[in-house]
Design a protein around this motif. Structure first.
Motif, PDB file in Angstrom:
ATOM      1  N   TRP A  36      47.417  37.351  32.762  1.00  0.00           N
ATOM      2  CA  TRP A  36      47.574  37.251  31.307  1.00  0.00           C
ATOM      3  C   TRP A  36      47.978  35.850  30.907  1.00  0.00           C
ATOM      4  O   TRP A  36      47.570  35.325  29.882  1.00  0.00           O
ATOM      5  CB  TRP A  36      48.634  38.278  30.866  1.00  0.00           C
ATOM      6  N   ARG A  37      48.774  35.205  31.745  1.00  0.00           N
ATOM      7  CA  ARG A  37      49.276  33.861  31.431  1.00  0.00           C
ATOM      8  C   ARG A  37      48.319  32.760  31.868  1.00  0.00           C
ATOM      9  O   ARG A  37      48.712  31.607  31.989  1.00  0.00           O
ATOM     10  CB  ARG A  37      50.620  33.649  32.103  1.00  0.00           C
ATOM     11  N   GLY A  38      47.095  33.126  32.181  1.00  0.00           N
ATOM     12  CA  GLY A  38      46.096  32.096  32.412  1.00  0.00           C
ATOM     13  C   GLY A  38      45.810  31.767  33.861  1.00  0.00           C
ATOM     14  O   GLY A  38      45.064  30.847  34.164  1.00  0.00           O
ATOM     15  N   ALA A  39      46.401  32.508  34.788  1.00  0.00           N
ATOM     16  CA  ALA A  39      46.114  32.243  36.198  1.00  0.00           C
ATOM     17  C   ALA A  39      44.972  33.130  36.715  1.00  0.00           C
ATOM     18  O   ALA A  39      44.904  33.411  37.907  1.00  0.00           O
ATOM     19  CB  ALA A  39      47.370  32.448  37.037  1.00  0.00           C
ATOM     20  N   TRP A  40      44.123  33.580  35.834  1.00  0.00           N
ATOM     21  CA  TRP A  40      43.012  34.466  36.194  1.00  0.00           C
ATOM     22  C   TRP A  40      42.165  33.838  37.302  1.00  0.00           C
ATOM     23  O   TRP A  40      41.596  32.761  37.130  1.00  0.00           O
ATOM     24  CB  TRP A  40      42.156  34.726  34.952  1.00  0.00           C
ATOM     25  N   PRO A  41      42.100  34.480  38.491  1.00  0.00           N
ATOM     26  CA  PRO A  41      41.404  33.847  39.621  1.00  0.00           C
ATOM     27  C   PRO A  41      39.939  34.260  39.759  1.00  0.00           C
ATOM     28  O   PRO A  41      39.308  33.899  40.760  1.00  0.00           O
ATOM     29  CB  PRO A  41      42.209  34.351  40.819  1.00  0.00           C
ATOM     30  N   GLY A  42      39.394  34.993  38.812  1.00  0.00           N
ATOM     31  CA  GLY A  42      38.008  35.450  38.920  1.00  0.00           C
ATOM     32  C   GLY A  42      37.934  36.879  39.426  1.00  0.00           C
ATOM     33  O   GLY A  42      38.837  37.346  40.136  1.00  0.00           O
ATOM     34  N   ILE A  43      36.837  37.561  39.067  1.00  0.00           N
ATOM     35  CA  ILE A  43      36.728  38.988  39.353  1.00  0.00           C
ATOM     36  C   ILE A  43      36.807  39.327  40.849  1.00  0.00           C
ATOM     37  O   ILE A  43      37.529  40.251  41.218  1.00  0.00           O
ATOM     38  CB  ILE A  43      35.449  39.577  38.710  1.00  0.00           C
ATOM     39  N   PRO A  44      36.119  38.603  41.753  1.00  0.00           N
ATOM     40  CA  PRO A  44      36.177  39.015  43.166  1.00  0.00           C
ATOM     41  C   PRO A  44      37.597  39.039  43.718  1.00  0.00           C
ATOM     42  O   PRO A  44      37.988  39.976  44.405  1.00  0.00           O
ATOM     43  CB  PRO A  44      35.333  37.946  43.888  1.00  0.00           C
ATOM     44  N   ARG A  45      38.384  38.023  43.379  1.00  0.00           N
ATOM     45  CA  ARG A  45      39.746  37.973  43.927  1.00  0.00           C
ATOM     46  C   ARG A  45      40.643  39.019  43.293  1.00  0.00           C
ATOM     47  O   ARG A  45      41.477  39.625  43.972  1.00  0.00           O
ATOM     48  CB  ARG A  45      40.320  36.566  43.768  1.00  0.00           C
ATOM     49  N   VAL A  46      40.458  39.246  41.988  1.00  0.00           N
ATOM     50  CA  VAL A  46      41.251  40.298  41.336  1.00  0.00           C
ATOM     51  C   VAL A  46      40.901  41.651  41.957  1.00  0.00           C
ATOM     52  O   VAL A  46      41.788  42.466  42.252  1.00  0.00           O
ATOM     53  CB  VAL A  46      41.001  40.320  39.811  1.00  0.00           C
ATOM     54  N   ALA A  47      39.605  41.867  42.187  1.00  0.00           N
ATOM     55  CA  ALA A  47      39.173  43.143  42.772  1.00  0.00           C
ATOM     56  C   ALA A  47      39.753  43.314  44.167  1.00  0.00           C
ATOM     57  O   ALA A  47      40.235  44.395  44.527  1.00  0.00           O
ATOM     58  CB  ALA A  47      37.649  43.203  42.806  1.00  0.00           C
ATOM     59  N   ALA A  48      39.728  42.248  44.984  1.00  0.00           N
ATOM     60  CA  ALA A  48      40.264  42.342  46.341  1.00  0.00           C
ATOM     61  C   ALA A  48      41.741  42.704  46.301  1.00  0.00           C
ATOM     62  O   ALA A  48      42.200  43.586  47.035  1.00  0.00           O
ATOM     63  CB  ALA A  48      40.067  41.021  47.087  1.00  0.00           C
ATOM     64  N   PHE A  49      42.489  42.034  45.409  1.00  0.00           N
ATOM     65  CA  PHE A  49      43.922  42.323  45.308  1.00  0.00           C
ATOM     66  C   PHE A  49      44.161  43.764  44.868  1.00  0.00           C
ATOM     67  O   PHE A  49      44.969  44.492  45.459  1.00  0.00           O
ATOM     68  CB  PHE A  49      44.578  41.358  44.318  1.00  0.00           C
ATOM     69  N   ALA A  50      43.398  44.185  43.841  1.00  0.00           N
ATOM     70  CA  ALA A  50      43.596  45.533  43.294  1.00  0.00           C
ATOM     71  C   ALA A  50      43.264  46.604  44.331  1.00  0.00           C
ATOM     72  O   ALA A  50      44.021  47.560  44.519  1.00  0.00           O
ATOM     73  CB  ALA A  50      42.747  45.713  42.036  1.00  0.00           C
ATOM     74  N   ILE A  51      42.132  46.451  45.019  1.00  0.00           N
ATOM     75  CA  ILE A  51      41.738  47.464  46.002  1.00  0.00           C
ATOM     76  C   ILE A  51      42.764  47.513  47.139  1.00  0.00           C
ATOM     77  O   ILE A  51      43.146  48.579  47.606  1.00  0.00           O
ATOM     78  CB  ILE A  51      40.319  47.195  46.542  1.00  0.00           C
ATOM     79  N   GLY A  52      43.244  46.343  47.566  1.00  0.00           N
ATOM     80  CA  GLY A  52      44.256  46.301  48.614  1.00  0.00           C
ATOM     81  C   GLY A  52      45.526  47.027  48.202  1.00  0.00           C
ATOM     82  O   GLY A  52      46.061  47.843  48.949  1.00  0.00           O
ATOM     83  N   LEU A  53      45.974  46.754  46.967  1.00  0.00           N
ATOM     84  CA  LEU A  53      47.202  47.386  46.474  1.00  0.00           C
ATOM     85  C   LEU A  53      47.031  48.904  46.360  1.00  0.00           C
ATOM     86  O   LEU A  53      47.909  49.673  46.763  1.00  0.00           O
ATOM     87  CB  LEU A  53      47.540  46.789  45.103  1.00  0.00           C
ATOM     88  N   VAL A  54      45.880  49.332  45.829  1.00  0.00           N
ATOM     89  CA  VAL A  54      45.601  50.762  45.709  1.00  0.00           C
ATOM     90  C   VAL A  54      45.570  51.390  47.112  1.00  0.00           C
ATOM     91  O   VAL A  54      46.066  52.500  47.324  1.00  0.00           O
ATOM     92  CB  VAL A  54      44.275  51.007  44.954  1.00  0.00           C
ATOM     93  N   GLY A  55      45.021  50.657  48.075  1.00  0.00           N
ATOM     94  CA  GLY A  55      44.983  51.156  49.460  1.00  0.00           C
ATOM     95  C   GLY A  55      46.381  51.437  49.992  1.00  0.00           C
ATOM     96  O   GLY A  55      46.637  52.520  50.525  1.00  0.00           O
ATOM     97  N   PHE A  56      47.298  50.471  49.823  1.00  0.00           N
ATOM     98  CA  PHE A  56      48.689  50.680  50.253  1.00  0.00           C
ATOM     99  C   PHE A  56      49.258  51.937  49.603  1.00  0.00           C
ATOM    100  O   PHE A  56      49.924  52.739  50.242  1.00  0.00           O
ATOM    101  CB  PHE A  56      49.569  49.487  49.845  1.00  0.00           C
ATOM    102  N   TYR A  57      48.986  52.080  48.300  1.00  0.00           N
ATOM    103  CA  TYR A  57      49.573  53.195  47.556  1.00  0.00           C
ATOM    104  C   TYR A  57      49.013  54.540  48.019  1.00  0.00           C
ATOM    105  O   TYR A  57      49.762  55.476  48.287  1.00  0.00           O
ATOM    106  CB  TYR A  57      49.319  53.012  46.048  1.00  0.00           C
TER     107      TYR A  57
END
Lengths: 286, 194
Positions: A36-57
Motif C-alpha cells: 500500500w505504501r508503494g513497495a509493490w514488487p509486481g504480481i509474480p512476487r506478491v503471488a509467491a509470497f501469498a501462496i507461501g503464507l497460505v501454505g504455512f497456514y
C-alpha cells in the motif's frame, strides 16, 4: 449449506496456535501495508509470497493438521510444505523490502537507525553462523533426520509441545535455508553466496534426502508405530502409509532442489543479460 | 530461529532420550501428556470424572465392546496382569475402559463387559464431544467403519495403547500390544511402590 459447513469444518484449526496465527496474520498485514505504501514488487512476487503464507497456514491451522497427526504420509506432506514449498516461495518473493516498508512509522525510523548501528553486527553473529553454507546444509538435512529417528518421532507425535516444536523448527529452518539460497541483497545480513556455492548447496542436500526416503520406502518393518498405537485418521495399511511417506520425502523434496537450481539459473541469466554492461555484484560465478 | 532456540531443541531432545533414573520395561511417557482428566458417563449412567479413580494407579484404554480383536486381547492381558499382581498392588490399580462407540455400548452393556474381566475394571462412555475431547487430550483418534448407520456390524478403528497414570494422575507409561504380561506386571508393581 453443506458446502459452507464443509468449508467451516475444514478451516477450523484442529489445534489453535496463537503464536502461529499471530506470525502469519502479522506477516500478511505488514506485507499488505508495505504494498500500500508503494513497495509493490509486481504480481509474480506478491503471488509467491501469498501462496507461501497460505501454505504455512493451511498445513498447520486447518483440518489438514488432524490428518498430519494421524497419518504418516500426511505428516510427511505437511513437512514438505513447511520445510520446502512454503519457505521456498516466501524466500523467492524476496519480501524484506516490502515488509520493512510496511512497518509502522514509529517503528520504521528507529529500525533504520538500528540497522546501521554496530549492535546489529554483533547480534547478527549467531544468524550469520547459522547461515554459513555448510552449517545451513547440515541443519537442513539434520532436522529431517532428527525428527524421523523412530524414538524421537514417537515422542513428538505423543506430546503436544514437542509436536509444536518439531513443526516450528521445520518451518523456521526452511525459511533460513531458502532465504540463503535466494538472497539478493549484498548489503543485507544474509551472506550473499556465489552462484556456484548456491547450486552446490542445493545439490548437496539431495542424496541424504533420497536416502532417508528410500529407507522408508524399502523398509520391511513398520518404523513409526506411533500411528498404529494412536489410531489412524482412516484405515490404511501401515506399510502403505510408510511407503507413501517415504515417496513424499524422496521425490518432491529432491525435486525442489532441481527447481531451485533452475530458478537460480534464470536469475543469473537475467542478471547477465539485463546488466551486460556492468559486472554483476551479487551473484558471481565461484 | 537463532542459535539459542536451536540449541534448546537439541537439549530438549537429548534430555528426552537420556533421562530416566528408573528403568521401565514398557514405554516411559512421563511428562509427554497432560494429567488424567475427563468427564464421562459411568456404568450406572452417572457422570464420572477423574475423582472416581483418585489415588489409584489408573490404566486408560479406548475401545468398544463389540471389538473383535484388539480390545479382547488387551483386556485379557490386563486381566492376567491383575491376577499376577500381589493383592496389595492390585488393590491400588483401576482399569478405565472408555468405549468410543456410545451408540451400541450402553452403560449396562459396559458393566457386563468389564465385570467379565474383573472387579477393578471400570466401564465408561460419553457423548461424541466428551469422547472427542478426551481422545484429543491424549492424542489418539478413532473412526467408524463405512457400514455405520446401515448395519449393526460396523468396525471402529481406535488406539491400541493403554495409558498408565500414577496415583497423582500424572501420565507415566504406555502399554503396547506386544508388551508381555510379565513386563506390564513388573512395571505396575514398580510404579505403585515408588
Amino acid at each position: 449449506m453443506e458446502v459452507i459447513a464443509g468449508v467451516r469444518w475444514f478451516l477450523t484449526p484442529w489445534e489453535f496456535a496463537p503464536l502461529v496465527q499471530a506470525a502469519i496474520w502479522g506477516a500478511a498485514v505488514l506485507y499488505l501495508s508495505g504494498c500500500w505504501r508503494g513497495a509493490w514488487p509486481g504480481i509474480p512476487r506478491v503471488a509467491a509470497f501469498a501462496i507461501g503464507l497460505v501454505g504455512f497456514y493451511v498445513v498447520t491451522q486447518t483440518r489438514l493438521d488432524y490428518y498430519a497427526q494421524y497419518l504418516f504420509y500426511a505428516h510427511r506432506g505437511q513437512h514438505l510444505v513447511l520445510h520446502h514449498l512454503a519457505p521456498f516461495l516466501v524466500a523467492l518473493s524476496a519480501p524484506a523490502p516490502v515488509l520493512a516498508a510496511g512497518l509502522p512509522r514509529v517503528v520504521n525510523e528507529p529500525w533504520r537507525r538500528w540497522r546501521r548501528s554496530r549492535w546489529l553486527t554483533v547480534l547478527s553473529l549467531p544468524y550469520r553462523l547459522l547461515q554459513h553454507p555448510i552449517i545451513a546444509g547440515v541443519l537442513f538435512v539434520g532436522l529431517i533426520y532428527l525428527w524421523l529417528i523412530p524414538s524421537v518421532h514417537f515422542d513428538a507425535m505423543l506430546s503436544a509441545q514437542l509436536y509444536w516444536l518439531m513443526n516450528a523448527s521445520m518451518a523456521l529452518d526452511g525459511l533460513l535455508f531458502w532465504w540463503l539460497i535466494f538472497a539478493r541483497d549484498a548489503a543485507g545480513l544474509t551472506p550473499c553466496l556465489s552462484f556456484g556455492k548456491r547450486v552446490a548447496l542445493l545439490v548437496a542436500v539431495v542424496p541424504p534426502q533420497i536416502l532417508v526416503g528410500a529407507i522408508m520406502v524399502f523398509s520391511e518393518t513398520n518404523l513409526f508405530d506411533v500411528y498404529s498405537v494412536c489410531g489412524r485418521a482412516f484405515p490404511i495399511n501401515p506399510m502403505t502409509d510408510q511407503q507413501l511417506g517415504g515417496v513424499l520425502t524422496w521425490i518432491p523434496a529432491a525435486m525442489m532442489s532441481v527447481i531451485g537450481v533452475l530458478v537460480l539459473l534464470a536469475m543469473r541469466l537475467n542478471e547477465l543479460g539485463g546488466e551486460a554492461a556492468r559486472r554483476p555484484k551479487t551473484l558471481e560465478v565461484a | 530461529m537463532r542459535a539459542g532456540s536451536l540449541a534448546g531443541v537439541f537439549v530438549a531432545v537429548a534430555l528426552l532420550v537420556a533421562c530416566g533414573d528408573v528403568s521401565w520395561r514398557t514405554k516411559d511417557i512421563s511428562g509427554l501428556m497432560p494429567d488424567l482428566a475427563f468427564e464421562l458417563t459411568g456404568e450406572s449412567g452417572e457422570t464420572i470424572t477423574a475423582s472416581r479413580v483418585e489415588g489409584h494407579t489408573t490404566l486408560l484404554f479406548f475401545g468398544y465392546t463389540s471389538c473383535p480383536d484388539i480390545c479382547p486381547v488387551m483386556m485379557g492381558k490386563l486381566a492376567a496382569v491383575m491376577q499376577r499382581l500381589p493383592t496389595s498392588v492390585a488393590e491400588q490399580v483401576r482399569i478405565l475402559f472408555v468405549s468410543v462407540d456410545p451408540d451400541r455400548d450402553s452403560p449396562k452393556q459396559l458393566r457386563q463387559y468389564t465385570d467379565a474381566f474383573g472387579a477393578r475394571f471400570i466401564g465408561a462412555t460419553g457423548t461424541q464431544e466428551q469422547l472427542g475431547a478426551l481422545s484429543k487430550r491424549y492424542r489418539v483418534t478413532y473412526s467408524y467403519g463405512s457400514k455405520k448407520g446401515e448395519a449393526e456390524n460396523y468396525l471402529v478403528s481406535h488406539s491400541s495403547a493403554v495409558f498408565v497414570f500414577d496415583d497423582q494422575g500424572q501420565v507415566r507409561l504406555m502399554l503396547r500390544q506386544d508388551d508381555s504380561v510379565e513386563a506390564i506386571a513388573a512395571d505396575l508393581k514398580q510404579l505403585t511402590q515408588l
